[in-house]
Design a protein around this motif. Structure first.
Motif, PDB file in Angstrom:
ATOM      1  N   ILE A  63       0.764  -1.213  -0.170  1.00  0.00           N
ATOM      2  CA  ILE A  63       0.006   0.206  -0.134  1.00  0.00           C
ATOM      3  C   ILE A  63       0.917   1.193   0.267  1.00  0.00           C
ATOM      4  CG2 ILE A  63      -1.831   1.521   1.169  1.00  0.00           C
ATOM      5  CD1 ILE A  63      -2.588  -1.616   2.700  1.00  0.00           C
ATOM      6  N   LEU A  65       0.843   5.027   0.444  1.00  0.00           N
ATOM      7  CA  LEU A  65       0.078   5.703   1.422  1.00  0.00           C
ATOM      8  C   LEU A  65       0.910   7.150   0.899  1.00  0.00           C
ATOM      9  CD1 LEU A  65       0.453   4.118   5.078  1.00  0.00           C
ATOM     10  CD2 LEU A  65      -1.500   4.288   3.562  1.00  0.00           C
ATOM     11  N   PRO A  71      -4.339   6.127   1.923  1.00  0.00           N
ATOM     12  CA  PRO A  71      -3.529   5.423   0.761  1.00  0.00           C
ATOM     13  C   PRO A  71      -4.129   5.687  -0.132  1.00  0.00           C
ATOM     14  CG  PRO A  71      -5.413   4.146   2.129  1.00  0.00           C
ATOM     15  CD  PRO A  71      -5.060   5.274   2.574  1.00  0.00           C
ATOM     16  N   ARG A  74      -2.965   0.064  -3.835  1.00  0.00           N
ATOM     17  CA  ARG A  74      -2.518  -0.738  -3.300  1.00  0.00           C
ATOM     18  C   ARG A  74      -1.765  -1.747  -4.645  1.00  0.00           C
ATOM     19  NH1 ARG A  74      -5.911  -1.879   0.541  1.00  0.00           N
ATOM     20  NH2 ARG A  74      -6.079   0.352   0.738  1.00  0.00           N
TER      21      ARG A  74
END
Length: 93
Positions: A63, A65, A71, A74
């Motif tokens: 993921i 960020l 987020p 992903r």
């Protein structure tokens, strides 16, 4: 992931999350050493709060960020190139 961290020192902080109950710091450090990734940070999530909050349903999920912690991307088992592309997009903003 260790290569991503090394190639993007100001843009990426890679953290491994161990969810295996009963594993210790020593276990994780051994894993990181074996995989030439001793520079990576790690955390434990034995009660699954973190993976639940982030919606992780498969191991080897990556993921990305943003600086605010939201987020932005992903994938499961992404290639290094895929992760690098997403980091480049994020740092270009």
């Amino acid at each position: 992931m260790a290569q991503i961290q090394q190639q993007n020192p100001g843009a990426a902080n890679v953290v491994g999350v161990d969810i295996t109950p009963g594993e210790t710091d020593s276990d994780v450090r051994g894993f990181l050493t074996t995989n030439h990734a001793t520079g990576l940070g790690y955390s434990f999530d034995h009660d699954t709060r973190l993976i639940t909050a982030l919606g992780v349903t498969q191991l080897t999920t990556v993921i990305v960020l943003n600086p605010s912690g939201a987020p932005t991307w992903r994938a499961v088992e992404p290639t290094r190139e895929q992760v690098q592309t997403e980091l480049t997009k994020l740092t270009a903003q």
